[in-house]
Design a protein around this motif. Structure first.
Motif, short mmCIF file in Angstrom:
data_model
loop_
_atom_site.label_atom_id
_atom_site.label_comp_id
_atom_site.label_asym_id
_atom_site.label_seq_id
_atom_site.Cartn_x
_atom_site.Cartn_y
_atom_site.Cartn_z
N UNK A 42 0.82 -1.21 0.00
CA UNK A 42 0.00 0.00 0.00
C UNK A 42 0.85 1.26 0.00
N UNK A 43 0.26 2.36 -0.47
CA UNK A 43 0.92 3.66 -0.41
C UNK A 43 1.28 4.00 1.04
N UNK A 44 2.40 4.66 1.22
CA UNK A 44 2.89 5.13 2.52
C UNK A 44 3.27 4.00 3.47
N UNK A 45 3.32 2.78 2.95
CA UNK A 45 3.76 1.63 3.73
C UNK A 45 4.95 1.03 3.01
N UNK B 119 6.09 -4.54 8.38
CA UNK B 119 5.81 -3.28 7.70
C UNK B 119 6.28 -2.06 8.47
N UNK B 120 6.36 -0.96 7.74
CA UNK B 120 6.81 0.32 8.28
C UNK B 120 5.93 1.41 7.70
N UNK B 121 5.32 2.23 8.55
CA UNK B 121 4.50 3.35 8.10
C UNK B 121 5.42 4.52 7.82
N UNK C 248 6.76 4.64 11.97
CA UNK C 248 6.71 3.62 13.02
C UNK C 248 6.46 2.25 12.40
N UNK C 249 6.88 1.22 13.15
CA UNK C 249 6.73 -0.16 12.70
C UNK C 249 5.28 -0.58 12.80
N UNK C 250 4.80 -1.29 11.80
CA UNK C 250 3.41 -1.77 11.77
C UNK C 250 3.27 -3.19 12.32
N UNK C 251 4.36 -3.81 12.67
CA UNK C 251 4.31 -5.19 13.14
C UNK C 251 4.56 -6.15 12.00
N UNK C 252 4.39 -7.43 12.27
CA UNK C 252 4.71 -8.45 11.28
C UNK C 252 3.46 -9.22 10.86
N UNK C 253 3.62 -9.95 9.76
CA UNK C 253 2.52 -10.76 9.22
C UNK C 253 3.11 -11.98 8.53
N UNK C 254 2.30 -13.02 8.45
CA UNK C 254 2.67 -14.22 7.71
C UNK C 254 1.60 -14.41 6.65
N UNK C 255 2.05 -14.47 5.39
CA UNK C 255 1.15 -14.69 4.26
C UNK C 255 1.46 -16.06 3.68
N UNK C 256 0.44 -16.86 3.44
CA UNK C 256 0.66 -18.18 2.85
C UNK C 256 -0.26 -18.36 1.65
N UNK C 257 0.28 -19.08 0.68
CA UNK C 257 -0.50 -19.44 -0.49
C UNK C 257 -0.10 -20.84 -0.91
N UNK C 258 -1.05 -21.57 -1.46
CA UNK C 258 -0.76 -22.92 -1.91
C UNK C 258 -0.61 -22.94 -3.42
N UNK C 259 0.47 -23.54 -3.87
CA UNK C 259 0.73 -23.72 -5.29
C UNK C 259 0.25 -25.12 -5.66
N UNK C 260 -0.81 -25.17 -6.47
CA UNK C 260 -1.45 -26.45 -6.80
C UNK C 260 -1.19 -26.80 -8.26
N UNK C 261 -1.28 -28.10 -8.58
CA UNK C 261 -1.16 -28.48 -9.99
C UNK C 261 -2.33 -27.91 -10.79
#
Length: 128
Positions: A20-23, A101-103, A108-121
């Motif tokens: 996102x903008x500003x992040x 992330x960082x604003x 200031x720090x926005x904290x952390x996140x875990x993003x997951x996606x599955x790669x399927x046939x």
């Protein structure tokens, strides 16, 4: 996320993070003292959550100069992270991105996140 097999039979995956903008997302490596834990990291697992051997190529990131902590490196707008799996493991696979992330507007720090996606046939439709 996209994938393909190259001429040498290696599975190649591209992970695109849209920011996102500003992040900003802390780059890999962020290169700021004491901030290694915040660096973006991508890992590939099989469905049993066993990590797969992968070579991950991270872009350098944009430099942010700070007075008190030196230079930091950040990803802005979008970033493509390239992954190569030499053993060409069977699909499905789980691709995990750990980010922080960082604003930039308020510094200031926005904290952390875990993003997951599955790669399927991909199911190929029979040709007529």
């Amino acid at each position: 996320m996209s994938n393909m097999t190259d001429d040498e039979g290696r599975l190649r995956i591209r992970v695109r993070l849209l920011i996102e903008d500003h992040v900003a997302i802390y780059a890999h490596p962020v290169r700021a003292p004491g901030m290694d834990h915040a660096s973006a990291r991508v890992t590939v697992f099989n469905t049993n959550r066993k990590p797969q051997h992968a070579v991950v190529t991270y872009p350098a990131g944009d430099k942010l100069q700070t007075e008190f902590m030196g230079d930091w490196y950040l990803y802005r707008n979008s970033v493509d992270i390239e992954i190569v799996l030499a053993d060409n493991p069977p699909l499905p696979l789980i691709v995990r991105a750990k980010i922080a992330g960082f604003n930039e507007t308020r510094s200031f720090c926005l904290g952390s996140a875990v993003l997951e996606s599955q790669l399927k046939p991909v199911d190929k439709k029979p040709e007529p």
